[in-house]
Design an enzyme around this catalytic site. Structure first.
Site, PDB file in Angstrom:
ATOM      1  N   THR A 110       0.796  -1.228   0.000  1.00 28.65           N
ATOM      2  CA  THR A 110       0.000   0.000   0.000  1.00 28.65           C
ATOM      3  C   THR A 110       0.827   1.276   0.000  1.00 28.65           C
ATOM      4  O   THR A 110       0.321   2.339   0.319  1.00 28.65           O
ATOM      5  CB  THR A 110      -0.930   0.023   1.230  1.00 28.65           C
ATOM      6  OG1 THR A 110      -0.114  -0.069   2.412  1.00 28.65           O
ATOM      7  CG2 THR A 110      -1.917  -1.123   1.176  1.00 28.65           C
ATOM      8  N   CYS A 111       2.075   1.212  -0.377  1.00 29.66           N
ATOM      9  CA  CYS A 111       2.910   2.422  -0.386  1.00 29.66           C
ATOM     10  C   CYS A 111       2.477   3.323  -1.536  1.00 29.66           C
ATOM     11  O   CYS A 111       2.746   3.034  -2.709  1.00 29.66           O
ATOM     12  CB  CYS A 111       4.377   2.050  -0.521  1.00 29.66           C
ATOM     13  SG  CYS A 111       5.463   3.492  -0.573  1.00 29.66           S
TER      14      CYS A 111
END
Length: 782
Positions: free
Chosen positions: A752-753
């Protein structure tokens, strides 16, 4: 060929010629043809018989006086005269069935009068320099013995051999010239009389209207060998014509339009040449003399032939005038050095490269002595005018661009007067261009101004560090300018070595980063970090960057990177991640500020922020979001519960069911003027806006390594979803779209970066629709 027996003024012809013509008359009356035995156009008969003293068939029963007149002086002319007589005889025999004997006699007499007069004039001019005879008889303008040799005997004598009067109007002269020029163009060899337009009147004639277009074309037809002596060209237009081997002596070319007119191998002595101000391109003079000719102060004399001046007085012009000598040419000067005169005569930077300075300097180097003498006379005139510094200020650049170069630097008089002018010019350059980019240097600037600035820095070495912005720009353009000479580059490199040795500079270059990594510049590549700018406020701060980076930051494009440099403090490299470029440029390196701001105004991301976060309702957040766009990293984080809740309150109404609401979507289209745009253009804009909000949610701005504001992540994904609906073709693939979407929400085990997502999306946009990205993405994030 039609032959005209122009009237001969016997009062001006030498007695021997009079007797010769009288003798010919007598013989033509008695039937000259009966006394011609045999005439052969051989090369040996005449000279050989003269040497042996024997009688030659060519020495028929012409009176001894003719031989006495020609033999000692010009045997070739006699030979041609006798051949001409033979041709007359042959022609008369051919046409005697239709022409009476009496008419034949008249024609022979008329032709011989004309022919002998022309031959005599040719002889006199070549041997004695005598002026042309009246009555239309003349010689070629180049003073070469080619007139008689180019003359062709008549093919069919006409009965209209009476004297013809000169044209009576400019239109008639123009018609006559057109006829002669077209005959020459057709390959006919014109006689001197055919090419004689002395005393002609071409006033108000536009030559492009009377001659074929081929005469106005580049490398087109040429007007060659004509005599325009003592003619009037006032208010005429001779633009784009090429006059070769023509004679304009004593002619008047006043207010003549001569744009791009070429004069080659011509005699333009004693001419009044004051061409019209409507002349767009200067005329050129190639191997042409201009002795005692009055020239405007805005002429190009690069091909002129100068000679020693005589003792002639300056020409007289209406209203009076001052003049200086340039070799044997007269240059007009102003009566008084008024403000208008200073600008008109000296400011070639304001007058399309034209001034008296450039006129004098246009002469080739072989006339250095004449050029220096003329410039000294000009300086004396300026000094005598007692001009104030304010009056000289607008032309300082023009003055130093010429006078600060050889050969004028050899003159003590010029150097003494120019010294203060150059100092004031340099001070003005330092004041003006230390904090703003220099104009893009053209050939003129590279060859005439940059060397002067180098010389000024050499004389005032302290200015290298006090005005580091200007100095580095000068060195940059000297090293990269395609029109700079090798000498200029060598001097620039040597001067930069002095700069690097200065105590304020040297601590920043021994860090393994500068130039070739050992503290010396590497001029073999534009990628080397050779340039070091000192902060205008803090002597301990400097910027190190390469040639290419410096060039692009001074003259940026939408794709210019504004962080591709080293920021040094006490010689050590420091991070720029949390430094606002606009603040850095405003405080330390103002030379980049104007260019940066100009590019920043073209970025329109802030308009979406104003739609979502109105200043009336969300003033503080609005400022936080806009301030974050001015730096690559933000210390403000919005991941605490209060911030997350507040953002949700603002963004959730815009995203019913996780998609853009129709009303909000229309607001976006209106803000970016996309209402009537194609779906693809709308999609590209939404994609780039999504990229920016992905950056907002990343650890670089309002998120951290482990958390990010959900509202910002969701809004970025909604923008991307709408772009996919409008135009899937702008995406790399459906798989890539799905991956980005999963990353925004952490679905299906996706990492989820959002920083990675933002970088990936930005690279794609830069590759496939860079102009849209450059119009939206903040400069600090680019």
């Amino acid at each position: 060929m039609k032959i005209s027996s122009g009237a001969i003024n016997f009062s001006t012809i030498p007695n021997q010629v009079k007797k010769l013509i009288t003798s010919i008359r007598e013989h033509t009356k008695n039937g000259l043809t009966s006394k011609i035995t045999s005439v052969k156009n051989t090369h040996t008969s005449l000279n050989e018989k003269f040497k042996t003293g024997k009688d030659s068939p060519i020495e028929f029963a012409l009176p001894q006086k003719i031989k006495d007149f020609f033999q000692p002086k010009d045997k070739n002319t006699l030979n041609k005269t006798l051949i001409t007589v033979k041709n007359i005889k042959d022609t008369n025999n051919a046409g005697k069935k239709n022409i009476s004997a009496e008419d034949v006699s008249k024609m022979n007499a008329a032709f011989m009068r004309k022919h002998i007069a022309n031959q005599t004039c040719d002889y006199n001019y070549r041997m004695t320099g005598a002026a042309p005879l009246p009555g239309g008889v003349s010689v070629s303008a180049n003073n070469r013995p080619t007139v008689s040799e180019g003359r062709t005997p008549p093919v069919s004598p006409s009965l209209s051999l009476q004297a013809t009067s000169s044209p009576s109007s400019p239109a008639d002269w123009a018609k006559k010239l057109t006829d002669a020029v077209l005959r020459q163009k057709a390959g006919e060899t014109l006689t001197a009389a055919d090419r004689d337009f002395s005393n002609a009147d071409f006033r108000n004639i536009t030559f492009s209207k009377i001659l074929p277009p081929s005469f106005m074309e580049r490398d087109g037809d040429i007007i060659k060998g004509f005599n325009f002596s003592n003619s009037k060209f006032t208010y005429s237009d001779i633009s784009h014509l090429h006059f070769d081997e023509c004679r304009f002596t004593y002619s008047t070319l006043s207010d003549v339009v001569c744009s791009n007119t070429k004069f080659s191998n011509s005699d333009m002595n004693e001419v009044f040449l004051q061409y019209s101000i409507t002349t767009q391109q200067q005329p050129s003079f190639i191997d042409t003399t201009l002795k005692n000719t009055l020239i405007r102060h805005k002429a190009n004399l690069s091909g002129v032939i100068l000679n020693e001046p005589d003792n002639s007085s300056p020409p007289s012009v209406s209203g009076g005038g001052n003049f200086i000598r340039l070799g044997d040419i007269w240059l007009q000067m102003p009566l008084l050095w008024t403000e208008n005169a200073v600008d008109g005569f000296l400011n070639h930077e304001h007058n399309n490269g034209k001034s008296i300075l450039m006129t004098i300097d246009s002469l080739p180097d072989k006339y250095s002595q004449e050029k220096v003498q003329a410039m000294e006379d000009l300086v004396k005139s300026l000094r005598g005018g007692r001009l104030t510094e304010a009056c000289i200020r607008p032309v300082e650049s023009s003055l130093v661009s010429v006078l600060a170069h050889p050969p004028y630097t050899q003159s003590a008089l010029i150097s003494e007067w120019l010294g203060p002018v150059q100092e004031r010019f340099f001070a003005h350059q330092c004041q003006t261009y230390n904090d703003v980019p220099l104009p893009a240097p053209d050939t003129y600037y590279q060859q005439r101004i940059l060397p002067v600035l180098l010389d000024s820095f050499d004389r005032n070495s302290a200015a290298m560090t006090t005005h580091s912005g200007l100095f580095n720009q000068v060195i940059l353009h000297c090293m990269t300018g395609v029109d700079c000479t090798d000498g200029t580059r060598q001097k620039a490199a040597a001067l930069y070595e002095q700069y690097l040795a200065h105590p304020a500079v040297s601590p920043h270059i021994h860090n393994g980063l500068f130039g070739n990594y050992d503290g010396s510049p590497d001029w073999t590549t534009r990628a080397a970090d050779n340039f070091l700018l000192l902060s205008s406020q803090d002597s301990d701060t400097a910027m190190m960057l390469s040639t290419d980076t410096l060039l692009t930051m001074l003259n940026p494009t939408p794709d210019t990177a504004w962080d591709n440099f080293y920021l040094l403090r006490a010689g050590e490299n420091v991070s720029t991640a949390q430094i606002s470029p606009v603040e850095l440029f405003r405080h330390d390196f103002p030379v980049f500020l104007a260019a940066f701001n100009q590019q920043a105004t073209q970025r329109r991301f802030g308009e979406l922020i104003d739609i979502i976060l109105s200043t009336e309702e969300h003033g503080e957040l609005n400022q936080q979001f806009l301030a974050a766009t001015n730096q690559k990293h933000s210390t403000v984080k919005l991941i605490d519960d209060a911030s997350v809740s507040r953002l949700a309150t603002i963004f959730d109404p815009l995203l019913p069911e996780g998609k853009l609401s129709p009303a909000h979507y229309q607001h976006i289209l209106s803000a970016y003027h996309l209402t009537d745009a194609t779906p693809q253009k709308q999609a590209e804009t939404l994609f780039c806006l999504s990229t920016a909000f992905a950056r907002y949610s990343s650890s670089a701005i309002f998120g951290t390594e482990h958390d990010s504001p959900p509202a910002l992540r969701g809004y970025a994904e909604a923008l991307m979803q709408k772009a996919w609906e409008l135009s899937p073709a702008i995406f790399p693939s459906s798989e890539q779209f799905t991956e980005w979407s999963d990353r925004f929400h952490g679905l299906h085990g996706a990492f989820t970066c959002t920083s990675v997502v933002a970088d990936s999306m930005q690279r794609h946009a830069r590759k496939y629709f860079p102009s849209v990205l450059s119009s939206i993405l903040p400069l600090a994030w680019a």
